[in-house]
Design an enzyme around this catalytic site. Structure first.
Site, mmCIF file in Angstrom:
data_model
loop_
_atom_site.group_PDB
_atom_site.id
_atom_site.type_symbol
_atom_site.label_atom_id
_atom_site.label_comp_id
_atom_site.label_asym_id
_atom_site.label_seq_id
_atom_site.Cartn_x
_atom_site.Cartn_y
_atom_site.Cartn_z
ATOM 1 N N SER A 114 0.834 -1.194 0.000
ATOM 2 C CA SER A 114 0.000 0.000 0.000
ATOM 3 C C SER A 114 0.875 1.253 0.000
ATOM 4 C CB SER A 114 -0.898 -0.009 1.244
ATOM 5 O OG SER A 114 -1.710 1.134 1.261
ATOM 6 N N GLY A 115 0.578 2.182 -0.916
ATOM 7 C CA GLY A 115 1.340 3.414 -1.012
ATOM 8 C C GLY A 115 2.489 3.349 -1.998
ATOM 9 N N THR A 119 -2.184 1.878 -7.865
ATOM 10 C CA THR A 119 -3.375 2.483 -8.463
ATOM 11 C C THR A 119 -2.992 3.533 -9.502
ATOM 12 O OG1 THR A 119 -4.583 2.112 -6.404
ATOM 13 C CG2 THR A 119 -5.518 3.696 -7.947
ATOM 14 N N ASN A 164 -0.902 5.264 3.080
ATOM 15 C CA ASN A 164 -1.312 5.800 1.783
ATOM 16 C C ASN A 164 -2.659 6.502 1.936
ATOM 17 O OD1 ASN A 164 -1.853 6.294 -0.894
ATOM 18 N ND2 ASN A 164 -2.069 4.150 -1.485
ATOM 19 N N SER A 167 -5.461 4.379 -0.545
ATOM 20 C CA SER A 167 -5.077 2.962 -0.588
ATOM 21 C C SER A 167 -6.235 2.104 -1.090
ATOM 22 C CB SER A 167 -4.673 2.498 0.813
ATOM 23 O OG SER A 167 -4.391 1.118 0.816
ATOM 24 N N SER A 168 -5.950 1.259 -2.075
ATOM 25 C CA SER A 168 -6.972 0.323 -2.568
ATOM 26 C C SER A 168 -7.157 -0.776 -1.533
ATOM 27 C CB SER A 168 -6.534 -0.308 -3.898
ATOM 28 O OG SER A 168 -6.446 0.661 -4.908
ATOM 29 N N GLY A 377 0.176 -6.328 -2.293
ATOM 30 C CA GLY A 377 1.411 -7.077 -2.088
ATOM 31 C C GLY A 377 1.392 -7.746 -0.723
ATOM 32 N N GLU A 379 1.612 -8.314 3.055
ATOM 33 C CA GLU A 379 1.367 -7.433 4.191
ATOM 34 C C GLU A 379 1.860 -8.115 5.454
ATOM 35 O OE1 GLU A 379 -2.415 -4.739 2.707
ATOM 36 O OE2 GLU A 379 -2.650 -6.049 4.453
#
Length: 1009
Positions: A114-115, A119, A164, A167-168, A377, A379
């Site tokens: 994330s970040g 996206t 982020n 973040s998605s 990815g 985590e």
């Protein structure tokens, strides 16, 4: 001269300053330190993209770089992949051009934590395709829907996290469909594992999904009043748990307008939008249970008492009785949160399906596809729960697929080029995937059993079951199974998996939750769709979330295995989201769990560099006198001559079928440095008199060439002007082709006539029976075409008639007479393959006494038949002879019956495939014999001869089912007909003669003889 030396020095030392743009060219490719050093160099120079072969590594710069403009897109459009510096546009263009040229399907896998910029990377790919694809009004509409589906999905599926601001919180796979011209004509979205827990709980410094804040901050006053909302996020429990409802980098009001516009363009109806906003408001109200359930019931379309009962009671079924049991306060809170998550999760799925309906391509012709997979990815948090377990399992599966496809593509290229493939050792993570997903023994199967088994299932019973089944597995450890040293790092409610990217410790707390069912009585159309009444009712074992995720992941893997893979690995340089800051420890960890070193090792297993002969020779031919300036032979021979001149050793390169393979990067760098020096040498002018003469000659030749080219260009301009004028007249004639002949269309119509007649001349039918070859005429030639077709048919008939013998003419005449039975008797089509004979019994086979009696009348035709007695239907072999005056039924030397043609009333046959005929005779005297029931192997021939000798074509009557005949005056009999698989003739109990003809007979009865 000093400036030139400076430029040369700069070009030769640039690699030391900005790093290598393809990691495959690293000498120390197994060194993680060298990898990190190259990545850091490029990041410090704002070069955020680097290749590993065709894989793109992207580092988030956390600042605007000005490298995504329309001008940049034009630069990378249609250019060879390695000609320009690494860029997301280069990868997108190469995927697009490969798809068009090979008519194959591809996907781009974008991964990272994330970040890291996943996206944004997928947005840039979509924007590139929006610019580079062919454009029409219809295609622009499709393009707008594809682009605007992103802000809608981001609003409902993205949130601010600690890492982020956008973040998605779900995995997304989008298919973009292209037609044969490369135009985007449709799309399809698949979503994976939405983080539903965020709806009811956010960590400190995080927010709920964007759409809630956009609705409260940007919604119109009238809309908020209808939804019972206030313009203050602090009033809603589900929005303030992270204590950061306002974020400086997010403009909720502006984003709300974007989402509203997008929903309209994606063709959401007003009713759908109203119901959607009502559901969002109901979730916010659900967090504030002290406001009562009435507002909730109104927004969800559910009676308030029913909703209140569902939130505060559970239903227990005992035999035929149902008992309501009140929840405890803790259970009621759980029920509320579970309902909120269920509503939002299913609404998100409905939203994705609605977007897919809008993006669907209605054209059924074959399309090529580019898929975009934006997936989370690895985590690894201080506390890793069920969602991290699913995410990391997803990455294990994708890593397995990633290595398999990479090895496969490398091996295929080596085999295609005729280079020996050297097996690559790598870590096969199948053992970890099996540990999670294996049937009956995997973690997911055990979790399913614990969630669904009767009795009291807890988190610790689940852990005990894992310890029982997984004991001794090298990649699984718990507090109980660990050694003394490892046990200190594990709590009793945790287990640890050794993933390919490293160790991750998971907590089992909350994994064995009860299933929640409600909402089927709603009047809200979206809620009705999401909670339809055919859901599992307890009699069928429901799937858990883990099993659903495993199934969807298996489906995704199947989709990806049918496409060519491309990869974008996104890296996050630091935790603080600051530009120009590179955190070595953090980046090194991401490099490890994204498998970048593993991928580099696979790509460098054999040869570091490979290029097509044409490209290699074009760039470096100046280094060899034999190949400069123009090489006359094949590119492969030119490359062979060049590397021989450069002194390559046999172990430094291999010659493939279309490419040269160079093993070591230092070999390539040496030739590249030599080329940089050579470029400057080529630029130095000679100082001799010979050079001046050559220069003057060159200038003179150039002047002559310029004049000649000018003359040719003027002629070409005149030719094109004439062609343009003719084209305009032709187009104008085409537009007026259906109008009366005039100046505007006369030339075009003349061309149409000439073209049609020319094509018709080469495609005339060769036979009268050919009914399909005649060309369809244009409207102006309709009447002429009909006339010409008749004329041509008469010509063919004339040629045919002139070419046949007199005997064939008789046959044609007889065949024409037999047309009276066409379509009326089943076996007629099989009868036309054998020509008719003049007679079937020669005169020498007829008894001499009979001949003496009937010869004066002249024998016209004779045929053997079987005659059936009128009383009893016994078969008798007879001869049927037609003379000019009568028909005779003969038994050897005796004439059994004479039938004058004047007394012949008719001949009856059935419509089936039998070979019977009944001759009906006028019976005025009781002593006279009655009708004749005959069976003839040459039925159609005999019938045709009867018509000829009697000169009466209406004698033949085709009947269905049954025929009545006269046995003698005043006494009648019947012959019944039917079809079966086998031919039979017998007398039935009712005294009728039953004739069974073979069904769909394929052989004419005449041929059987």
């Amino acid at each position: 001269r000093h400036r030139i030396l400076q430029e040369m020095e700069g070009s030769l030392t640039a690699r030391d300053r900005v790093g290598i743009q393809d990691f495959v060219l690293l000498d120390a490719y197994t060194s993680e330190t060298a990898f990190m050093d190259n990545l850091r160099k490029r990041f410090n120079e704002n070069l955020i993209y680097t290749y590993i072969g065709t894989l793109l590594v992207s580092v988030n710069p956390y600042k605007e770089l000005g490298i995504y403009t329309k001008k940049q897109m034009d630069i990378y459009m249609g250019v060879n992949f390695f000609e320009l510096p690494p860029h997301i546009f280069a990868l997108a263009d190469n995927v697009y051009r490969t798809m068009i040229s090979e008519t194959s399907n591809h996907f781009i896998l974008i991964s990272g934590e994330s970040g890291a910029g996943k996206t944004e990377a997928s947005k840039k790919v979509l924007q590139f395709y929006a610019v580079c694809c062919p454009s029409t009004r219809l295609l622009d509409n499709v393009r707008d829907r594809l682009l605007l589906s992103n802000p809608v999905l981001e609003a409902f599926g993205n949130a601010k996290t600690l890492k982020n601001d956008n973040s998605s919180r779900f995995g997304k796979y989008m298919d973009i469909q292209f037609d044969h011209q490369g135009a985007a004509v449709g799309g399809h979205v698949l979503s994976y594992l939405l983080e539903k827990s965020r709806v009811v709980h956010q960590n400190h410094g995080e927010r709920n999904f964007h759409i809630f804040y956009q609705l409260v901050e940007g919604g119109e006053d009238e809309l908020l009043r209808w939804l019972g909302l206030e313009r203050n996020c602090q009033n809603y429990r589900f929005l303030i748990q992270g204590e950061c409802a306002k974020v400086s980098s997010i403009n909720d009001k502006s984003d709300w307008k974007t989402v509203q516009k997008a929903l309209i363009i994606i063709e959401f109806s007003e009713k759908d939008i109203e119901d959607l906003f009502a559901i969002l408001a109901s979730v916010l109200h659900l967090g504030n249970v002290h406001f009562g359930a009435s507002a909730l019931g109104y927004l969800l379309g559910i009676p308030s008492n029913m909703l209140r009962e569902g939130l505060t009671h559970r239903k227990i079924e005992a035999k035929a009785e149902e008992v309501l049991s009140p929840f405890t306060a803790e259970h009621a809170k759980y029920a509320r949160d579970a309902l909120a998550k269920a509503i939002y999760g299913r609404t998100f799925s409905w939203l994705v399906n609605k977007i897919n309906e809008s993006l669907a391509n209605k054209d059924s012709t074959r399309k090529t596809v580019i898929g975009l997979l934006d997936i989370y990815g690895f985590e690894v948090f201080d506390m890793n729960s069920f969602e991290q377990f699913c995410i990391n399992f997803c990455n294990e599966k994708l890593q397995q697929l990633f290595i398999q496809l990479t090895l496969k593509s490398e091996q295929e290229e080596y085999e295609m080029e005729g280079i020996e493939w050297e097996p690559v050792p790598y870590f096969n993570n199948k053992i970890i995937c099996d540990l999670v997903e294996e049937k009956h023994r995997g973690i997911i199967s055990i979790l399913d059993e614990e969630c669904l088994r009767p009795g009291e299932a807890t988190d610790f019973t689940f852990l005990e079951k894992l310890e029982e089944k997984m004991c001794g597995h090298p990649h699984f450890v718990t507090h109980k199974l660990a050694d003394q040293k490892t046990r200190k790092t594990l709590e009793r409610g945790e287990f640890r998996l050794l993933h390919y990217a490293g160790e991750v410790t998971y907590s089992v707390a909350g994994n064995c939750s009860l299933l929640f069912k409600v909402m089927r009585q709603s009047k809200n159309s979206i809620i009705q769709h999401c909670f339809h009444a055919i859901e599992p009712d307890g009699k069928k074992r429901p799937e858990t979330v883990a099993t659903q995720f495993k199934s969807s992941l298996a489906g995704l893997t199947e989709i990806l295995m049918t496409k060519e893979p491309w990869y974008v690995r996104c890296l996050k340089p630091n935790h603080c989201k600051q530009p120009d800051r590179f955190d070595d420890v953090m980046v090194r960890h991401q490099v490890k769990y994204l498998g970048l070193m593993e991928h580099l090792r696979v790509r460098r297993a054999g040869f570091a560099y490979r290029r097509r002969y044409e490209v290699f020779l074009k760039r470096y031919k100046a280094l060899c006198p034999d190949t400069w300036p123009h090489w006359k032979g094949t590119p492969a021979e030119g490359v062979q001559r060049l590397i021989k001149h450069l002194g390559y050793k046999p172990d430094e390169y291999k010659m493939g079928r279309t490419k040269i393979f160079i093993r070591h990067p230092r070999t390539l760098f040496a030739i590249e440095d030599a080329f940089e020096i050579c470029k400057h040498e080529l630029g130095k002018g000679p100082e001799t008199h010979t050079y001046n003469i050559t220069l003057n000659s060159f200038l003179t030749a150039t002047k002559i060439e310029t004049c000649w080219r000018g003359l040719q260009a003027r002629k070409e301009r005149e030719r094109r002007a004439w062609a343009f004028s003719q084209s305009c007249r032709f187009i104008k004639g085409f537009m007026n082709r259906n109008q009366p002949v005039s100046m505007d269309n006369s030339e075009y119509l003349a061309f149409v006539r000439q073209s049609y007649l020319t094509r018709l001349k080469d495609n005339l039918p060769k036979s009268v029976l050919d009914k399909t070859t005649w060309l369809t005429p244009p409207p102006i030639m309709q009447e002429a075409s009909v006339f010409l077709r008749k004329l041509h048919t008469r010509l063919l008939l004339r040629k045919y008639v002139r070419g046949i013998s007199s005997q064939q003419k008789v046959q044609v005449k007889l065949f024409y007479l037999s047309f009276i039975l066409i379509g009326r008797k089943e076996n007629y089509p099989q009868s036309i393959c054998q020509p008719f004979a003049d007679t079937r019994i020669s005169e020498k086979d007829i008894n001499i006494k009979v001949l003496q009696q009937i010869c004066p009348e002249g024998i016209k035709y004779s045929v053997p038949v079987i005659k059936y007695d009128r009383n009893g239907f016994r078969p008798r072999f007879r001869q049927l002879i037609f003379t000019q005056a009568a028909a005779y039924l003969v038994e050897e030397a005796k004439i059994k019956q004479r039938v004058n043609y004047s007394s012949l009333k008719g001949v009856s046959v059935s419509n089936l495939s039998d070979n019977f005929l009944i001759l009906h005779v006028s019976c005025d005297d009781t002593k006279q014999k009655g009708d004749l029931v005959l069976q003839c192997s040459y039925l159609f021939e005999a019938l045709t001869k009867i018509c000829v000798v009697t000169k009466n074509h209406s004698l033949i009557k085709v009947v269905q089912g049954s025929v009545r005949f006269d046995i003698q005056p005043g006494k009648e009999g019947f012959v019944d007909f039917k079809s079966s698989s086998e031919a039979m003739v017998y007398r039935t109990k009712n005294g009728h003669l039953m004739v069974v003809g073979p069904h769909n007979a394929i052989v004419n009865s005449r041929d059987k003889s």
